[in-house]
Design an enzyme around this catalytic site. Sequence first.
Site, PDB file in Angstrom:
ATOM      1  N   GLU A   1     -34.324  -4.438 -44.183  1.00 41.71           N
ATOM      2  CA  GLU A   1     -32.971  -4.778 -43.740  1.00 41.71           C
ATOM      3  C   GLU A   1     -32.901  -6.216 -43.241  1.00 41.71           C
ATOM      4  O   GLU A   1     -32.553  -6.457 -42.082  1.00 41.71           O
ATOM      5  CB  GLU A   1     -32.535  -3.830 -42.614  1.00 41.71           C
ATOM      6  CG  GLU A   1     -32.549  -2.349 -42.957  1.00 41.71           C
ATOM      7  CD  GLU A   1     -32.318  -1.454 -41.739  1.00 41.71           C
ATOM      8  OE1 GLU A   1     -32.377  -1.950 -40.594  1.00 41.71           O
ATOM      9  OE2 GLU A   1     -32.087  -0.255 -41.935  1.00 41.71           O
TER      10      GLU A   1
ATOM     11  N   ARG B   1     -30.943 -12.413 -40.909  1.00 41.46           N
ATOM     12  CA  ARG B   1     -31.082 -13.831 -40.589  1.00 41.46           C
ATOM     13  C   ARG B   1     -31.880 -14.620 -41.630  1.00 41.46           C
ATOM     14  O   ARG B   1     -31.498 -15.727 -42.012  1.00 41.46           O
ATOM     15  CB  ARG B   1     -31.776 -13.956 -39.228  1.00 41.46           C
ATOM     16  CG  ARG B   1     -31.813 -15.349 -38.666  1.00 41.46           C
ATOM     17  CD  ARG B   1     -32.725 -15.402 -37.430  1.00 41.46           C
ATOM     18  NE  ARG B   1     -32.457 -14.357 -36.468  1.00 41.46           N
ATOM     19  CZ  ARG B   1     -31.580 -14.452 -35.471  1.00 41.46           C
ATOM     20  NH1 ARG B   1     -30.911 -15.573 -35.312  1.00 41.46           N
ATOM     21  NH2 ARG B   1     -31.385 -13.440 -34.637  1.00 41.46           N
TER      22      ARG B   1
ATOM     23  N   TYR C   1     -27.907 -17.072 -26.193  1.00 40.86           N
ATOM     24  CA  TYR C   1     -29.371 -16.938 -26.241  1.00 40.86           C
ATOM     25  C   TYR C   1     -30.099 -18.221 -25.856  1.00 40.86           C
ATOM     26  O   TYR C   1     -31.325 -18.275 -25.979  1.00 40.86           O
ATOM     27  CB  TYR C   1     -29.843 -16.609 -27.661  1.00 40.86           C
ATOM     28  CG  TYR C   1     -29.206 -15.448 -28.351  1.00 40.86           C
ATOM     29  CD1 TYR C   1     -29.151 -14.190 -27.756  1.00 40.86           C
ATOM     30  CD2 TYR C   1     -28.693 -15.596 -29.636  1.00 40.86           C
ATOM     31  CE1 TYR C   1     -28.579 -13.122 -28.432  1.00 40.86           C
ATOM     32  CE2 TYR C   1     -28.126 -14.520 -30.308  1.00 40.86           C
ATOM     33  CZ  TYR C   1     -28.074 -13.289 -29.697  1.00 40.86           C
ATOM     34  OH  TYR C   1     -27.512 -12.237 -30.362  1.00 40.86           O
TER      35      TYR C   1
ATOM     36  N   CYS D   1     -12.736 -23.746 -21.769  1.00 42.56           N
ATOM     37  CA  CYS D   1     -12.804 -23.947 -20.323  1.00 42.56           C
ATOM     38  C   CYS D   1     -13.923 -23.115 -19.707  1.00 42.56           C
ATOM     39  O   CYS D   1     -13.674 -22.192 -18.919  1.00 42.56           O
ATOM     40  CB  CYS D   1     -11.468 -23.580 -19.703  1.00 42.56           C
ATOM     41  SG  CYS D   1     -10.131 -24.400 -20.561  1.00 42.56           S
TER      42      CYS D   1
HETATM   43  C1  LIG Z   1     -29.488  -6.700 -36.749  1.00 42.01           C
HETATM   44  C2  LIG Z   1     -30.236  -5.691 -37.521  1.00 42.01           C
HETATM   45  C3  LIG Z   1     -30.985  -6.074 -38.648  1.00 42.01           C
HETATM   46  C4  LIG Z   1     -31.123  -7.503 -39.112  1.00 42.01           C
HETATM   47  O1  LIG Z   1     -31.867  -8.273 -38.246  1.00 42.01           O
HETATM   48  P1  LIG Z   1     -32.293  -9.765 -38.642  1.00 42.01           P
HETATM   49  O2  LIG Z   1     -33.069 -10.230 -37.489  1.00 42.01           O
HETATM   50  O3  LIG Z   1     -31.048 -10.534 -38.850  1.00 42.01           O
HETATM   51  O4  LIG Z   1     -33.106  -9.673 -39.890  1.00 42.01           O
HETATM   52  C5  LIG Z   1     -31.607  -5.074 -39.373  1.00 42.01           C
HETATM   53  N1  LIG Z   1     -31.540  -3.770 -38.992  1.00 42.01           N
HETATM   54  C6  LIG Z   1     -30.841  -3.383 -37.902  1.00 42.01           C
HETATM   55  C7  LIG Z   1     -30.804  -1.955 -37.546  1.00 42.01           C
HETATM   56  C8  LIG Z   1     -30.176  -4.326 -37.134  1.00 42.01           C
HETATM   57  O5  LIG Z   1     -29.508  -3.932 -36.042  1.00 42.01           O
END
Ligand SMILES: *Cc1c(COP(=O)(O)O)cnc(C)c1O
Length: 419
Positions: free
Chosen positions: A273, A276, A316, A342
């Site tokens: 998944e 980024r 962050y 602001c």
């Molecule tokens: C945010 C998220 C991702 C992606 O994370 P990255 O750091 O952008 O690769 C994948 N799986 C789940 C469950 C997430 O919440």
Amino acid sequence: MHHFLHRNNELYCEDVPIRMIAEKVGTPFYLYSHATLKRHFLVFNEAFEGLERLVCFSAKANTNLAILKLFESLGSGLDVVSGGELYRGLKAGFSPDKIVYSGVGKRIHEIDYALEADILMFNVESLEELELIDERAGLLQRKAPVAIRVNPDVDPKTHPYISTGLKKNKFGIDMETAIEGYKVASKLKNINIMGIDCHIGSQITESKPFIEALESLKKLINELGQMGIEIRYMDMGGGLGITYNDESPPHPREYARAIVESLKGSNLQLILEPGRVIVGNAGILVSRVLFRKSGKVKEFVIVDAGMNDLMRPTLYGAFHAIEPVISTENQPITADVVGPICETGDFLAVDRKMPDVKKGDLIAVMSAGAYGFTMSSNYCSRPRAAEVMVKDDRFHVVRAREIYEDLVDGESVPPFLDD
Ligand SMILES: *Cc1c(COP(=O)(O)O)cnc(C)c1O
């Protein structure tokens, strides 16, 4: 590698001068490079060659329909965390059997929506959620495909706000309770156990935490096997980091190598998944300098993009490189780059050594393709920025800049105010 490069002292996105887009579209705007998006997806996907796998782009990093559509056309699946993201995914043309649904707080209408859409699987994050999904599936006369999101308690060594796989985090189910969860699941009439899932955090810059998580999952899969519970999908989540400044995260090939080694010969189907790592460096935020101001102790560059457009620096303490769109020969300055909002937290960079940009100049805030626009808001009634995609020598506005009417859309003044 990305396609935002200087040519003749001027920043281009692929073959389009960014100055030209700014003149046509106005500022601020997010700008995405088609070639970079495509390349990042393919490099990541091909890194797992030899394994049965489904790369499910993590929608929350960037949900623009054009971007989703591009990944869909490249064979991607989708990781969603809300009904809204599922809606976008289906609208972008993703086949439901390539969509996984994660998140600790799924609501009834979202569960029903996903059941009716017939998604690949729910990544379940609590026993109560598991029971609710079973109940809803029963009512809709469907079988709900599930994986349990386990919390492997590994330290991803990233910012605490984006660590998700530690015992103290709200995500997933600890290893022992997970076994209990699978036992329960195997007895629920409307649940199909499909897999196991984890996601340990984001912007992770070493391989080790991933491998630790993988080993924990494998152990659990073995234990489940002994109990007669078959696991088909192993979802490793996302989290691979990128270079914003001086980080040196593993290349996707390096990250993949260890996973491929470890899973070779098993019948597990891998799901990944990434968010980024695919989109982060494929997008920038372009903004114009409104004013310069010299304080007693600080130099300020005041620009037309604020924390409502890009929240990461203040949320962050994230670093985003800042480049001039037109290069300057002047000596660099040290300044805070701040927006019009602001709030003292409204900054894009603090004490930054940067080019000596002047009123009217354009700047590029680099590495803004992930968690940029998707985290933006209308705070201070600022219409959200436009989003633009470039392919070769063409560009297209993939989301129009909001207008004032958009700001009050859906608001209503009650008649009893006239009482
Ligand atoms: C945010 C998220 C991702 C992606 O994370 P990255 O750091 O952008 O690769 C994948 N799986 C789940 C469950 C997430 O919440």
